[in-house]
Design a protein around this motif. Structure first.
Motif, PDB file in Angstrom:
ATOM      1  N   ALA A   1       0.828  -1.207   0.000  1.00 16.45           N
ATOM      2  CA  ALA A   1       0.000   0.000   0.000  1.00 16.45           C
ATOM      3  C   ALA A   1       0.863   1.259   0.000  1.00 16.45           C
ATOM      4  O   ALA A   1       0.576   2.223  -0.727  1.00 16.45           O
ATOM      5  CB  ALA A   1      -0.933  -0.005   1.206  1.00 16.45           C
ATOM      6  N   LEU A   2       1.933   1.268   0.784  1.00 12.66           N
ATOM      7  CA  LEU A   2       2.810   2.445   0.838  1.00 12.66           C
ATOM      8  C   LEU A   2       3.569   2.629  -0.472  1.00 12.66           C
ATOM      9  O   LEU A   2       3.794   3.762  -0.917  1.00 12.66           O
ATOM     10  CB  LEU A   2       3.792   2.319   1.999  1.00 12.66           C
ATOM     11  CG  LEU A   2       3.184   2.296   3.401  1.00 12.66           C
ATOM     12  CD1 LEU A   2       4.288   2.294   4.455  1.00 12.66           C
ATOM     13  CD2 LEU A   2       2.234   3.450   3.626  1.00 12.66           C
ATOM     14  N   PHE A   3       3.947   1.522  -1.109  1.00 18.80           N
ATOM     15  CA  PHE A   3       4.633   1.617  -2.399  1.00 18.80           C
ATOM     16  C   PHE A   3       3.714   2.220  -3.459  1.00 18.80           C
ATOM     17  O   PHE A   3       4.109   3.109  -4.220  1.00 18.80           O
ATOM     18  CB  PHE A   3       5.109   0.239  -2.857  1.00 18.80           C
ATOM     19  CG  PHE A   3       5.758   0.237  -4.211  1.00 18.80           C
ATOM     20  CD1 PHE A   3       7.073   0.626  -4.381  1.00 18.80           C
ATOM     21  CD2 PHE A   3       5.037  -0.157  -5.337  1.00 18.80           C
ATOM     22  CE1 PHE A   3       7.663   0.634  -5.634  1.00 18.80           C
ATOM     23  CE2 PHE A   3       5.621  -0.142  -6.597  1.00 18.80           C
ATOM     24  CZ  PHE A   3       6.931   0.243  -6.746  1.00 18.80           C
ATOM     25  N   VAL A   4       2.471   1.743  -3.494  1.00 20.18           N
ATOM     26  CA  VAL A   4       1.507   2.277  -4.464  1.00 20.18           C
ATOM     27  C   VAL A   4       1.237   3.750  -4.187  1.00 20.18           C
ATOM     28  O   VAL A   4       1.170   4.579  -5.109  1.00 20.18           O
ATOM     29  CB  VAL A   4       0.199   1.461  -4.416  1.00 20.18           C
ATOM     30  CG1 VAL A   4      -0.887   2.135  -5.262  1.00 20.18           C
ATOM     31  CG2 VAL A   4       0.434   0.038  -4.901  1.00 20.18           C
ATOM     32  N   LEU A   5       1.075   4.098  -2.916  1.00 19.38           N
ATOM     33  CA  LEU A   5       0.832   5.489  -2.537  1.00 19.38           C
ATOM     34  C   LEU A   5       1.965   6.389  -3.013  1.00 19.38           C
ATOM     35  O   LEU A   5       1.727   7.457  -3.608  1.00 19.38           O
ATOM     36  CB  LEU A   5       0.677   5.591  -1.021  1.00 19.38           C
ATOM     37  CG  LEU A   5       0.515   7.003  -0.432  1.00 19.38           C
ATOM     38  CD1 LEU A   5      -0.793   7.621  -0.901  1.00 19.38           C
ATOM     39  CD2 LEU A   5       0.569   6.944   1.098  1.00 19.38           C
ATOM     40  N   ASN A   6       3.184   5.972  -2.778  1.00 21.90           N
ATOM     41  CA  ASN A   6       4.347   6.757  -3.198  1.00 21.90           C
ATOM     42  C   ASN A   6       4.376   6.939  -4.714  1.00 21.90           C
ATOM     43  O   ASN A   6       4.566   8.046  -5.224  1.00 21.90           O
ATOM     44  CB  ASN A   6       5.625   6.075  -2.717  1.00 21.90           C
ATOM     45  CG  ASN A   6       6.887   6.800  -3.139  1.00 21.90           C
ATOM     46  OD1 ASN A   6       7.373   6.633  -4.248  1.00 21.90           O
ATOM     47  ND2 ASN A   6       7.422   7.611  -2.244  1.00 21.90           N
ATOM     48  N   THR A   7       4.172   5.842  -5.428  1.00 28.36           N
ATOM     49  CA  THR A   7       4.245   5.891  -6.886  1.00 28.36           C
ATOM     50  C   THR A   7       3.175   6.799  -7.475  1.00 28.36           C
ATOM     51  O   THR A   7       3.452   7.633  -8.344  1.00 28.36           O
ATOM     52  CB  THR A   7       4.100   4.473  -7.469  1.00 28.36           C
ATOM     53  OG1 THR A   7       5.134   3.636  -6.941  1.00 28.36           O
ATOM     54  CG2 THR A   7       4.205   4.497  -8.984  1.00 28.36           C
TER      55      THR A   7
ATOM     56  N   ALA B   1       7.317  10.134  12.247  1.00 30.73           N
ATOM     57  CA  ALA B   1       6.039   9.430  12.100  1.00 30.73           C
ATOM     58  C   ALA B   1       6.258   7.928  11.969  1.00 30.73           C
ATOM     59  O   ALA B   1       5.524   7.123  12.564  1.00 30.73           O
ATOM     60  CB  ALA B   1       5.287   9.972  10.888  1.00 30.73           C
ATOM     61  N   PHE B   2       7.246   7.524  11.206  1.00 29.73           N
ATOM     62  CA  PHE B   2       7.539   6.099  11.077  1.00 29.73           C
ATOM     63  C   PHE B   2       7.921   5.492  12.427  1.00 29.73           C
ATOM     64  O   PHE B   2       7.521   4.371  12.756  1.00 29.73           O
ATOM     65  CB  PHE B   2       8.674   5.883  10.073  1.00 29.73           C
ATOM     66  CG  PHE B   2       8.288   6.130   8.640  1.00 29.73           C
ATOM     67  CD1 PHE B   2       7.087   5.671   8.137  1.00 29.73           C
ATOM     68  CD2 PHE B   2       9.131   6.829   7.791  1.00 29.73           C
ATOM     69  CE1 PHE B   2       6.721   5.889   6.818  1.00 29.73           C
ATOM     70  CE2 PHE B   2       8.788   7.056   6.472  1.00 29.73           C
ATOM     71  CZ  PHE B   2       7.577   6.594   5.980  1.00 29.73           C
ATOM     72  N   ALA B   3       8.692   6.232  13.208  1.00 29.65           N
ATOM     73  CA  ALA B   3       9.094   5.727  14.528  1.00 29.65           C
ATOM     74  C   ALA B   3       7.884   5.528  15.430  1.00 29.65           C
ATOM     75  O   ALA B   3       7.800   4.533  16.167  1.00 29.65           O
ATOM     76  CB  ALA B   3      10.083   6.695  15.171  1.00 29.65           C
ATOM     77  N   LEU B   4       6.927   6.443  15.381  1.00 26.88           N
ATOM     78  CA  LEU B   4       5.745   6.349  16.239  1.00 26.88           C
ATOM     79  C   LEU B   4       4.855   5.161  15.885  1.00 26.88           C
ATOM     80  O   LEU B   4       4.043   4.741  16.714  1.00 26.88           O
ATOM     81  CB  LEU B   4       4.938   7.651  16.139  1.00 26.88           C
ATOM     82  CG  LEU B   4       5.608   8.897  16.732  1.00 26.88           C
ATOM     83  CD1 LEU B   4       4.757  10.130  16.464  1.00 26.88           C
ATOM     84  CD2 LEU B   4       5.841   8.727  18.228  1.00 26.88           C
ATOM     85  N   SER B   5       4.995   4.629  14.672  1.00 22.25           N
ATOM     86  CA  SER B   5       4.144   3.506  14.262  1.00 22.25           C
ATOM     87  C   SER B   5       4.413   2.245  15.075  1.00 22.25           C
ATOM     88  O   SER B   5       3.600   1.319  15.061  1.00 22.25           O
ATOM     89  CB  SER B   5       4.355   3.204  12.783  1.00 22.25           C
ATOM     90  OG  SER B   5       5.671   2.718  12.542  1.00 22.25           O
TER      91      SER B   5
ATOM     92  N   VAL C   1       1.052   5.616   7.122  1.00 25.94           N
ATOM     93  CA  VAL C   1       0.533   6.367   5.973  1.00 25.94           C
ATOM     94  C   VAL C   1       0.906   7.840   6.094  1.00 25.94           C
ATOM     95  O   VAL C   1       1.322   8.474   5.112  1.00 25.94           O
ATOM     96  CB  VAL C   1      -0.987   6.190   5.848  1.00 25.94           C
ATOM     97  CG1 VAL C   1      -1.569   7.177   4.837  1.00 25.94           C
ATOM     98  CG2 VAL C   1      -1.327   4.764   5.439  1.00 25.94           C
ATOM     99  N   VAL C   2       0.758   8.401   7.295  1.00 29.28           N
ATOM    100  CA  VAL C   2       1.150   9.797   7.503  1.00 29.28           C
ATOM    101  C   VAL C   2       2.632   9.976   7.175  1.00 29.28           C
ATOM    102  O   VAL C   2       3.029  10.914   6.474  1.00 29.28           O
ATOM    103  CB  VAL C   2       0.853  10.235   8.941  1.00 29.28           C
ATOM    104  CG1 VAL C   2       1.484  11.596   9.239  1.00 29.28           C
ATOM    105  CG2 VAL C   2      -0.654  10.305   9.180  1.00 29.28           C
ATOM    106  N   GLY C   3       3.450   9.074   7.685  1.00 29.56           N
ATOM    107  CA  GLY C   3       4.885   9.155   7.407  1.00 29.56           C
ATOM    108  C   GLY C   3       5.187   9.042   5.921  1.00 29.56           C
ATOM    109  O   GLY C   3       6.030   9.775   5.394  1.00 29.56           O
ATOM    110  N   ALA C   4       4.467   8.147   5.221  1.00 34.57           N
ATOM    111  CA  ALA C   4       4.706   7.957   3.793  1.00 34.57           C
ATOM    112  C   ALA C   4       4.294   9.181   2.985  1.00 34.57           C
ATOM    113  O   ALA C   4       4.976   9.556   2.020  1.00 34.57           O
ATOM    114  CB  ALA C   4       3.949   6.723   3.300  1.00 34.57           C
TER     115      ALA C   4
END
Length: 415
Positions: free
Chosen positions: A252-258, A295-299, A313-316
């Protein structure tokens, strides 16, 4: 990808550049998705051997980019790009012949050198064809086309992964090799680019190696490019080992980034007016990359999969905005600080940042982020923040040292 350009010849050139970027990226997306499993499951290499071979390959490629770019300056960027695209195709076809770790290392070094050289020469070709005030925006169009190709190619690679057979993997290699043959054909249809003059007496052939301000700018760019293995290596490992987020979050994060890069990169690049604005853009990218690391750390805190997913998602999202600012800003800086008659070697040197990030990033980020957790994320964010801030003084030093340099008067513009 649609390019809107000023005149008939530039329209054709822009479309050819975008098509060449797209076709090469289609095969690369499929290759990058499943090549590691081919080498481990079909060939029988260990993950450590594959990792070492790829690291050495990109390391050798980072060294090869400068002399290959210099040859493009001397002998013509278009012809050099065509030859390197064909060489890249040939290098891909050596991988199915690999049966030992040594052969894999040699094949990876050939592949890394061809890919890095081709990237440098295509940048030089763009610099020669594009109006200076528009080349970063055109580069953003090419980036969007490349990301779209990688996404579609990754889907094709996923089909090979599902089959998990030698014929399926070999089909991917053939697709990637064919894509670079098509790339060569498209590049050959571009207008010829004039060769640069020979170096003056007493002047070094590879002048970029003595340009300390440009070296500093390149180093800072390499540090910021650690955000590449961040998404492809560190985040997947972090999600699986340290968070409660579902496994499909990686995709999901890869698709979001792309998707965000494809849709927004050109708009971000369109905000650039000059090299000073580019330096400020890079500084803001450092701030955003720091925020994304937090944000990634807080996950990792808490046990709720959905809270972890939301933090990721916020971090991405923050990370991809930082990525787009960093990309657009450094493209403009890399072009503007390079002498007009040495774009090949300068772009080859500037492009070493990508190879360094690919070679050193996975091991470095795995150790710092996965091994140290929250302190590692904060340290990485602070490094991004510092590199982004330092880009402004580095650019001012480079401009003060080199002065204004004339850019090629070109025929490609994007509006």
């Amino acid at each position: 990808m649609t390019l809107t350009l000023d005149r008939p010849a530039p329209v054709r050139s822009g479309r050819l550049l975008a098509a060449a970027q797209l076709t090469g990226s289609l095969g690369d997306g499929a290759f990058l998705t499943c090549s590691v499993l081919f080498f481990t499951r079909i060939v029988g290499l260990s993950p450590a051997q594959v990792g070492l071979g790829l690291t050495l390959g990109w390391a050798v490629g980072s060294v090869a980019g400068v002399p290959l770019g210099h040859l493009a300056d001397r002998h013509g960027a278009r012809g050099s790009a065509v030859l390197l695209a064909l060489a890249t195709s040939a290098s891909i076809l050596t991988f199915p012949l690999v049966r030992t770790p040594l052969l894999f290392v040699l094949a990876a070094c050939l592949y890394g050198s061809c890919q890095t050289g081709l990237a440098a020469v295509r940048q030089a070709l763009l610099a020669a064809l594009a109006d200076p005030e528009r080349r970063t925006r055109v580069r953003a169009h090419l980036q969007s086309a490349g990301n779209a190709g990688l996404a579609v190619g990754a889907g094709l690679g996923g089909l090979a992964l599902s089959a998990d057979t030698a014929p399926a993997y070999l089909t991917v290699f053939a697709l990637d090799a064919a894509g670079f043959v098509v790339t060569a054909v498209l590049l050959h249809r571009l207008p010829a680019v004039a060769r640069t003059s020979s170096p003056r007496a007493g002047e070094p052939k590879l002048a970029v190696l003595r340009d300390r301000p440009y070296a500093l700018v390149t180093l800072l760019n390499a540090v910021l490019l650690l955000r590449m293995p961040l998404l492809s290596v560190a985040i997947p490992l972090w999600i699986v080992e340290r968070t409660a987020a579902p496994g499909w979050t990686v995709s999901a994060l890869f698709v979001l980034n792309t998707v965000m890069v494809v849709l927004l990169q050109v708009r971000v690049a369109g905000r650039l007016a000059n090299i000073g604005a580019a330096a400020r853009m890079v500084r803001r990218s450092g701030v955003l990359l720091f925020a994304s690391c937090a944000a990634f750390a807080l996950s990792a805190f808490g046990t709720s999969p959905w809270i972890a997913f939301a933090a990721l998602v916020v971090g991405a999202v923050v990370q991809v905005f930082g990525e787009m600012l960093q990309s657009a800003g450094t493209w403009e800086i890399g072009f503007a600080l390079a002498p007009a008659d040495r774009q090949g070697q300068y772009q080859g040197f500037f492009g070493t940042g990508v190879s360094v990030a690919r070679a050193a990033g996975p091991v470095l980020l795995s150790t710092v982020v996965i091994g140290w957790g929250l302190p590692g994320w904060l340290l990485l964010g602070a490094v991004f923040l510092g590199a982004g801030w330092a880009m402004g003084p580095a650019v001012r030093w480079a401009r003060a040292t080199a002065g204004a340099r004339p850019a090629p008067q070109g025929g490609l513009g994007c509006v």
